[in-house]
Design a protein around this motif. Structure first.
Motif, PDB file in Angstrom:
ATOM      1  N   GLU A 281      -8.748  11.935  -4.769  1.00 45.22           N
ATOM      2  CA  GLU A 281      -9.084  10.591  -5.242  1.00 45.22           C
ATOM      3  C   GLU A 281      -7.909   9.617  -5.216  1.00 45.22           C
ATOM      4  N   HIS A 282      -6.716  10.072  -5.559  1.00 41.79           N
ATOM      5  CA  HIS A 282      -5.565   9.166  -5.677  1.00 41.79           C
ATOM      6  C   HIS A 282      -4.517   9.435  -4.600  1.00 41.79           C
ATOM      7  N   ASP A 283      -4.954   9.405  -3.347  1.00 42.49           N
ATOM      8  CA  ASP A 283      -4.034   9.675  -2.242  1.00 42.49           C
ATOM      9  C   ASP A 283      -3.686   8.429  -1.431  1.00 42.49           C
ATOM     10  N   GLY A 284      -4.134   7.264  -1.914  1.00 45.66           N
ATOM     11  CA  GLY A 284      -3.847   6.016  -1.215  1.00 45.66           C
ATOM     12  C   GLY A 284      -4.861   5.666  -0.151  1.00 45.66           C
ATOM     13  N   LEU A 285      -5.810   6.545   0.119  1.00 47.81           N
ATOM     14  CA  LEU A 285      -6.846   6.267   1.114  1.00 47.81           C
ATOM     15  C   LEU A 285      -8.121   5.751   0.453  1.00 47.81           C
ATOM     16  N   LYS A 286      -8.610   6.475  -0.531  1.00 45.27           N
ATOM     17  CA  LYS A 286      -9.846   6.085  -1.207  1.00 45.27           C
ATOM     18  C   LYS A 286      -9.622   4.936  -2.184  1.00 45.27           C
ATOM     19  N   ARG A 287      -8.446   4.879  -2.746  1.00 45.35           N
ATOM     20  CA  ARG A 287      -8.042   3.829  -3.692  1.00 45.35           C
ATOM     21  C   ARG A 287      -6.632   3.394  -3.309  1.00 45.35           C
ATOM     22  N   PRO A 288      -6.241   2.200  -3.722  1.00 46.19           N
ATOM     23  CA  PRO A 288      -4.896   1.746  -3.342  1.00 46.19           C
ATOM     24  C   PRO A 288      -3.768   2.423  -4.118  1.00 46.19           C
ATOM     25  N   ASP A 289      -4.084   3.077  -5.251  1.00 42.75           N
ATOM     26  CA  ASP A 289      -3.032   3.712  -6.033  1.00 42.75           C
ATOM     27  C   ASP A 289      -2.782   5.137  -5.550  1.00 42.75           C
ATOM     28  N   VAL A 290      -1.547   5.577  -5.723  1.00 35.79           N
ATOM     29  CA  VAL A 290      -1.144   6.906  -5.279  1.00 35.79           C
ATOM     30  C   VAL A 290      -0.567   7.636  -6.489  1.00 35.79           C
ATOM     31  N   PHE A 291      -1.180   8.755  -6.843  1.00 31.11           N
ATOM     32  CA  PHE A 291      -0.727   9.571  -7.964  1.00 31.11           C
ATOM     33  C   PHE A 291      -0.361  10.953  -7.446  1.00 31.11           C
ATOM     34  N   LEU A 292       0.515  11.625  -8.194  1.00 31.93           N
ATOM     35  CA  LEU A 292       0.761  13.041  -7.989  1.00 31.93           C
ATOM     36  C   LEU A 292       1.118  13.627  -9.343  1.00 31.93           C
TER      37      LEU A 292
ATOM     38  N   ASN B 212       2.359   7.718 -11.340  1.00 37.18           N
ATOM     39  CA  ASN B 212       1.876   6.711 -10.396  1.00 37.18           C
ATOM     40  C   ASN B 212       3.037   6.453  -9.442  1.00 37.18           C
ATOM     41  N   VAL B 213       2.924   6.950  -8.222  1.00 37.48           N
ATOM     42  CA  VAL B 213       3.995   6.817  -7.235  1.00 37.48           C
ATOM     43  C   VAL B 213       3.664   5.749  -6.187  1.00 37.48           C
ATOM     44  N   THR B 214       2.784   4.825  -6.552  1.00 39.11           N
ATOM     45  CA  THR B 214       2.394   3.759  -5.631  1.00 39.11           C
ATOM     46  C   THR B 214       3.602   2.962  -5.162  1.00 39.11           C
TER      47      THR B 214
ATOM     48  N   GLY C  35       2.343   7.495   0.497  1.00 37.63           N
ATOM     49  CA  GLY C  35       1.114   6.881   0.981  1.00 37.63           C
ATOM     50  C   GLY C  35       0.612   7.532   2.255  1.00 37.63           C
ATOM     51  N   PRO C  36      -0.498   7.029   2.790  1.00 33.80           N
ATOM     52  CA  PRO C  36      -1.142   7.638   3.959  1.00 33.80           C
ATOM     53  C   PRO C  36      -0.247   7.792   5.186  1.00 33.80           C
ATOM     54  N   GLU C  37       0.777   6.959   5.315  1.00 33.42           N
ATOM     55  CA  GLU C  37       1.672   7.049   6.474  1.00 33.42           C
ATOM     56  C   GLU C  37       3.027   7.675   6.126  1.00 33.42           C
TER      57      GLU C  37
END
Length: 98
Positions: A2-13, A21-23, A30-32
């Motif tokens: 859910e929080h991988d930067g693809l489905k939503r703009p935020d990136v968590f781990l 929140n590592v956005t 992020g995806p790239e």
């Protein structure tokens, strides 16, 4: 995830059950990013062993040596606690994804 930067703009781990929140580090997580496989996952074991295989992205500590815990602690403090906000905790940790 859910929080991988693809489905939503935020990136968590999660690291040892603490969710960050590592956005702000999207260029890494992020995806790239080079560490994109970490996004949306618990990464303790992976970091402790310096192995970034998806199969090691969980909290199972069986077989880890004391040096692994020390290395993981150094990365936890120096990278995650100092740079990224904590947004929660994972109540049950293992191989589950965030």
């Amino acid at each position: 995830r859910e929080h991988d930067g693809l489905k939503r703009p935020d990136v968590f781990l999660a690291f040892a059950g603490i969710v960050f929140n590592v956005t702000a580090g999207e260029e890494f997580y992020g995806p790239e990013g080079h560490y994109k496989n970490m996004a949306g996952r618990e990464i303790f074991r992976s970091v402790a062993e310096y192995e970034y295989d998806v199969e090691l992205m969980h909290l199972d500590t069986e077989g880890l040596e004391e040096r692994h815990f020390k290395e993981a602690e150094d990365i936890f403090v120096g990278t995650y606690l100092e740079k990224y906000p904590i947004v929660g905790r994972v109540p049950k940790i293992g191989k589950e994804e965030l």
